[in-house]
Design a protein around this motif. Structure first.
Motif, PDB file in Angstrom:
ATOM      1  N   PHE A  87       0.803  -1.229   0.000  1.00  0.00           N
ATOM      2  CA  PHE A  87       0.000   0.000   0.000  1.00  0.00           C
ATOM      3  C   PHE A  87       0.834   1.278   0.000  1.00  0.00           C
ATOM      4  CE2 PHE A  87      -2.822  -3.245   1.821  1.00  0.00           C
ATOM      5  CZ  PHE A  87      -3.909  -3.093   0.985  1.00  0.00           C
ATOM      6  N   LYS A  88       2.137   1.158  -0.228  1.00  0.00           N
ATOM      7  CA  LYS A  88       3.045   2.306  -0.153  1.00  0.00           C
ATOM      8  C   LYS A  88       2.625   3.439  -1.088  1.00  0.00           C
ATOM      9  CE  LYS A  88       7.950   3.433  -0.481  1.00  0.00           C
ATOM     10  NZ  LYS A  88       9.278   2.880  -0.715  1.00  0.00           N
ATOM     11  N   THR A  89       2.308   3.119  -2.327  1.00  0.00           N
ATOM     12  CA  THR A  89       1.973   4.160  -3.310  1.00  0.00           C
ATOM     13  C   THR A  89       0.563   4.706  -3.133  1.00  0.00           C
ATOM     14  OG1 THR A  89       1.258   2.507  -4.909  1.00  0.00           O
ATOM     15  CG2 THR A  89       3.561   3.226  -5.025  1.00  0.00           C
ATOM     16  N   ASP A  90      -0.212   4.109  -2.257  1.00  0.00           N
ATOM     17  CA  ASP A  90      -1.595   4.544  -2.050  1.00  0.00           C
ATOM     18  C   ASP A  90      -1.724   5.567  -0.936  1.00  0.00           C
ATOM     19  OD1 ASP A  90      -2.510   2.727  -4.019  1.00  0.00           O
ATOM     20  OD2 ASP A  90      -2.321   1.116  -2.564  1.00  0.00           O
ATOM     21  N   GLY A  91      -0.633   5.849  -0.239  1.00  0.00           N
ATOM     22  CA  GLY A  91      -0.664   6.847   0.815  1.00  0.00           C
ATOM     23  C   GLY A  91      -1.276   6.350   2.116  1.00  0.00           C
ATOM     24  N   LEU A  92      -1.405   5.041   2.280  1.00  0.00           N
ATOM     25  CA  LEU A  92      -1.935   4.486   3.528  1.00  0.00           C
ATOM     26  C   LEU A  92      -0.824   4.500   4.569  1.00  0.00           C
ATOM     27  CD1 LEU A  92      -4.523   3.223   4.662  1.00  0.00           C
ATOM     28  CD2 LEU A  92      -3.662   0.997   3.981  1.00  0.00           C
ATOM     29  N   SER A  93      -1.092   5.082   5.708  1.00  0.00           N
ATOM     30  CA  SER A  93      -0.073   5.211   6.757  1.00  0.00           C
ATOM     31  C   SER A  93       0.248   3.847   7.363  1.00  0.00           C
ATOM     32  CB  SER A  93      -0.577   6.143   7.857  1.00  0.00           C
ATOM     33  OG  SER A  93      -1.640   5.523   8.565  1.00  0.00           O
ATOM     34  N   PRO A  94       1.424   3.714   7.988  1.00  0.00           N
ATOM     35  CA  PRO A  94       1.756   2.456   8.667  1.00  0.00           C
ATOM     36  C   PRO A  94       0.714   2.091   9.732  1.00  0.00           C
ATOM     37  CG  PRO A  94       3.735   3.756   8.389  1.00  0.00           C
ATOM     38  CD  PRO A  94       2.579   4.624   7.962  1.00  0.00           C
ATOM     39  N   GLU A  95       0.162   3.087  10.390  1.00  0.00           N
ATOM     40  CA  GLU A  95      -0.881   2.811  11.392  1.00  0.00           C
ATOM     41  C   GLU A  95      -2.131   2.258  10.707  1.00  0.00           C
ATOM     42  OE1 GLU A  95       0.648   5.921  11.125  1.00  0.00           O
ATOM     43  OE2 GLU A  95       2.091   5.470  12.713  1.00  0.00           O
ATOM     44  N   GLY A  96      -2.465   2.813   9.546  1.00  0.00           N
ATOM     45  CA  GLY A  96      -3.611   2.325   8.780  1.00  0.00           C
ATOM     46  C   GLY A  96      -3.402   0.900   8.303  1.00  0.00           C
TER      47      GLY A  96
END
Length: 167
Positions: A87-96
Motif C-alpha cells: 500500500f506504499k503508493t496509495d498513501g496508507l499510513s503504517p498505522e492504517g
C-alpha cells in the motif's frame, strides 16, 4: 513459470518442468541442451522456486528427497511489513496498514494484494459508469435537439401547417 495464454501456459510450464527434471535426472549436467553422453560434467546448482501452489507441478519434481520445501508462516510483523510495501503508493499510513492487518488476522498476504486490486477495480468501474452516464445524457440531448418533434418541424409550426395545430 510464466502464464500468458492457455497454450503459452502449457508450453512454458512443460519446458520449465522438463528442464528441471533434466537436472534431477542428470545431476552432473547443468545445461539440458548438452549432450548427456558428453564427458564434460558440471557442478550442481541450487534452484530456488517460489510459489503459492506446487500441487500442479509434475509430481516427481516435488516428491520428498528431490525438493526441499520451506514453508513461510509470516508473523504479524512480517505481514504488516509486506502490506506496508503493497500500500506504499496509495498513501496508507503504517498505522492504517497495521489496523487493516489486525482487522483480517487470518488472511494470507495475497488477500491484501487482492483487496488493493479490488479497490482499484471498483474505482475504475465507477469512473466508467460515470462516463457512460455522461454519454447517455449527451446522446439524449443530441437526439432531442434533432428529433422530428424538434427543429425539423419548426417551419411547419411557424406556417401553421403542423398537424393538430389550431388556426
Amino acid at each position: 513459470m510464466r502464464e500468458y495464454t492457455r497454450i503459452q501456459i502449457e508450453i512454458e510450464k512443460d519446458e520449465g518442468e522438463a528442464a528441471v527434471m533434466e537436472l534431477c535426472w542428470r545431476r552432473t549436467m547443468a545445461d539440458p541442451n548438452d549432450d548427456f553422453r558428453s564427458s564434460s560434467s558440471r557442478c550442481r546448482v541450487l534452484i530456488i522456486v517460489t510459489g503459492n501452489d506446487f500441487s500442479t507441478l509434475y509430481a516427481p519434481l516435488i516428491r520428498d528427497g528431490r525438493m526441499e520445501k520451506l514453508y513461510w508462516a509470516p508473523t504479524r510483523e512480517d505481514r504488516i511489513g509486506v502490506c506496508i510495501g503493497i500500500f506504499k503508493t496509495d498513501g496508507l499510513s503504517p498505522e492504517g496498514v497495521t489496523k487493516l492487518v489486525d482487522t483480517f488476522p487470518g488472511q494470507s498476504i495475497d488477500f491484501f494484494g487482492a483487496l488493493r486490486a479490488r479497490v482499484y477495480d471498483d474505482a475504475v468501474r465507477e469512473w466508467i459508469g460515470e462516463q457512460d452516464n455522461v454519454k447517455r445524457v449527451q446522446l439524449a440531448e443530441t437526439y432531442l435537439d434533432s428529433a422530428a418533434l424538434g427543429d425539423a418541424n419548426r417551419d411547419s409550426i411557424a406556417r401553421g401547417e403542423f398537424y393538430g395545430e389550431l388556426s
